[in-house]
Design a protein around this motif. Structure first.
Motif, mmCIF file in Angstrom:
data_model
loop_
_atom_site.group_PDB
_atom_site.id
_atom_site.type_symbol
_atom_site.label_atom_id
_atom_site.label_comp_id
_atom_site.label_asym_id
_atom_site.label_seq_id
_atom_site.Cartn_x
_atom_site.Cartn_y
_atom_site.Cartn_z
ATOM 1 N N GLU A 1 0.819 -1.137 0.205
ATOM 2 C CA GLU A 1 0.152 0.011 -0.166
ATOM 3 C C GLU A 1 0.894 1.179 -0.117
ATOM 4 O O GLU A 1 0.345 2.110 -0.729
ATOM 5 C CB GLU A 1 -0.887 -0.061 1.223
ATOM 6 C CG GLU A 1 -1.908 -1.173 1.309
ATOM 7 C CD GLU A 1 -2.948 -1.062 0.088
ATOM 8 O OE1 GLU A 1 -3.170 -0.062 -0.469
ATOM 9 O OE2 GLU A 1 -3.562 -2.209 -0.132
ATOM 10 N N ASP B 1 1.064 4.199 -2.701
ATOM 11 C CA ASP B 1 1.008 5.567 -2.626
ATOM 12 C C ASP B 1 2.124 6.584 -3.311
ATOM 13 O O ASP B 1 1.714 7.634 -3.544
ATOM 14 C CB ASP B 1 0.893 5.862 -1.106
ATOM 15 C CG ASP B 1 -0.174 5.350 -0.324
ATOM 16 O OD1 ASP B 1 -1.266 5.211 -1.178
ATOM 17 O OD2 ASP B 1 -0.288 5.116 0.959
ATOM 18 N N ASP C 1 1.937 6.439 -7.456
ATOM 19 C CA ASP C 1 1.054 7.409 -7.671
ATOM 20 C C ASP C 1 0.930 7.705 -8.991
ATOM 21 O O ASP C 1 1.077 8.898 -9.621
ATOM 22 C CB ASP C 1 1.019 8.671 -6.723
ATOM 23 C CG ASP C 1 -0.045 9.717 -6.974
ATOM 24 O OD1 ASP C 1 -1.091 9.092 -7.311
ATOM 25 O OD2 ASP C 1 0.166 10.870 -6.718
ATOM 26 N N ILE D 1 -2.061 -0.584 -6.667
ATOM 27 C CA ILE D 1 -1.882 0.537 -7.535
ATOM 28 C C ILE D 1 -3.365 0.552 -8.379
ATOM 29 O O ILE D 1 -3.842 1.555 -8.624
ATOM 30 C CB ILE D 1 -0.735 0.505 -8.495
ATOM 31 C CG1 ILE D 1 0.434 0.942 -7.653
ATOM 32 C CG2 ILE D 1 -0.861 1.531 -9.550
ATOM 33 C CD1 ILE D 1 1.470 0.372 -8.263
ATOM 34 N N ARG E 1 -6.188 -0.017 -7.663
ATOM 35 C CA ARG E 1 -7.386 0.421 -6.743
ATOM 36 C C ARG E 1 -7.220 1.855 -6.655
ATOM 37 O O ARG E 1 -8.373 2.600 -6.706
ATOM 38 C CB ARG E 1 -7.283 -0.304 -5.331
ATOM 39 C CG ARG E 1 -7.608 -1.326 -5.138
ATOM 40 C CD ARG E 1 -7.954 -1.995 -3.855
ATOM 41 N NE ARG E 1 -6.540 -2.063 -3.126
ATOM 42 C CZ ARG E 1 -5.732 -3.497 -3.131
ATOM 43 N NH1 ARG E 1 -6.301 -4.384 -3.698
ATOM 44 N NH2 ARG E 1 -4.627 -3.282 -2.148
ATOM 45 N N ARG E 2 -5.962 2.459 -6.704
ATOM 46 C CA ARG E 2 -5.954 3.932 -6.857
ATOM 47 C C ARG E 2 -5.809 4.876 -8.037
ATOM 48 O O ARG E 2 -6.335 5.777 -8.418
ATOM 49 C CB ARG E 2 -4.449 4.202 -6.088
ATOM 50 C CG ARG E 2 -4.289 3.916 -4.621
ATOM 51 C CD ARG E 2 -2.933 3.840 -4.104
ATOM 52 N NE ARG E 2 -2.798 3.741 -2.674
ATOM 53 C CZ ARG E 2 -3.155 2.444 -2.099
ATOM 54 N NH1 ARG E 2 -3.289 1.633 -2.975
ATOM 55 N NH2 ARG E 2 -2.659 2.675 -0.821
ATOM 56 N N SER E 3 -5.404 3.835 -8.752
ATOM 57 C CA SER E 3 -5.068 4.597 -10.347
ATOM 58 C C SER E 3 -5.551 3.574 -11.662
ATOM 59 O O SER E 3 -4.916 2.886 -12.299
ATOM 60 C CB SER E 3 -3.884 4.798 -10.779
ATOM 61 O OG SER E 3 -3.350 5.720 -9.740
#
Length: 244
Positions: free
Chosen positions: A3, A7, A10, A31, A33-35
């Motif tokens: 995680e 972050d 990014d 990654i 899940r974020r991007s």
């Protein structure tokens, strides 16, 4: 760790991110899940985890590749490179850092992480036995398949390797994972330690015998029962950029 690497990586929605030594794709999953729109590519020499990566992340690319050679990308075509617990496996980790700098676009980011295996600590009654078991695991005289080298101190050496590379060092973080129970620590690391040290002892390599390893396992359970058990390990994360 996965995680936190995600972050720091990014990636933007149109960015290409490459994971060197992607394994089963745990960091790429974080990654995603974020991007979700970033283009993700995982490289690994071992084909089995790449198959699991493809099944779990059908939108990600998976490339079987030996990281001791040139990366399969043109100059300045990658936006972000990440790697976790991989540089230790190479006889020349500096050469891979050179390749990372080559494929990153100007201003591109690298997020490199590695456990420092000599930082692993386990609380049991026999301190000398604990030290010898953990030293055998750190030194790994019987390496895993696909490992050309071992370096138990790669984590603490990571920042220095980056400083001597074409990349510009930006930050260094230390992350210590603590597990207060045996049940939590076994899948995290202790099960792997037992299996790795068993292979070494079976070849009469390392610092413990098979009987001593069995005693170590007994003392782990005793420490848990007595309320004395604790496990911890420290990893380092370095961020760097290719100069503009």
């Amino acid at each position: 760790m996965h995680e936190r690497i995600a972050d720091l990586a990014d990636p933007g929605p149109a960015d290409t991110l490459v994971d060197l030594g992607a394994g089963h794709g745990d960091t790429l999953a974080a990654i995603t899940r974020r991007s979700p729109s970033a283009r993700l590519i995982g490289l690994d020499l071992n084909p089995e985890p790449l198959r699991r990566l493809t099944a779990a992340l059908p939108g990600a690319g998976a490339v079987q590749h030996d990281l001791s050679g040139a990366l399969p990308f043109a100059n300045a075509r990658v936006d972000v490179v990440i790697s976790n617990n991989t540089l230790e496996c190479l006889t020349d980790p500096a050469a891979l850092l050179d390749e990372i700098a080559r494929v990153l676009r100007p201003g591109g980011r690298a997020v490199l992480a590695h456990t420092d295996f000599e930082t692993i600590a386990v609380a049991i009654a026999d301190r000398d036995l604990a030290r010898r078991v953990l030293l055998t695991y750190a030194e790994l005289p019987v390496p895993y398949e696909y490992m050309a080298a071992t370096d138990p101190q790669l984590g603490r050496r990571l920042a220095g390797l980056v400083r001597r590379s074409p990349l510009a060092l930006e930050s260094v973080e230390a992350h210590t994972t603590v597990s207060p129970t045996l049940a939590e620590a076994m899948p995290l690391r202790l099960g792997e330690i037992h299996d790795a040290v068993h292979r070494c002892a079976d070849h009469e390599l390392g610092h413990v015998s098979l009987d001593e390893l069995a005693e170590w396992s007994r003392q782990l359970r005793a420490a848990q029962d007595d309320g004395d058990f604790l496990f911890s390990e420290t990893a380092y994360i370095v961020t760097a950029r290719r100069a503009g």
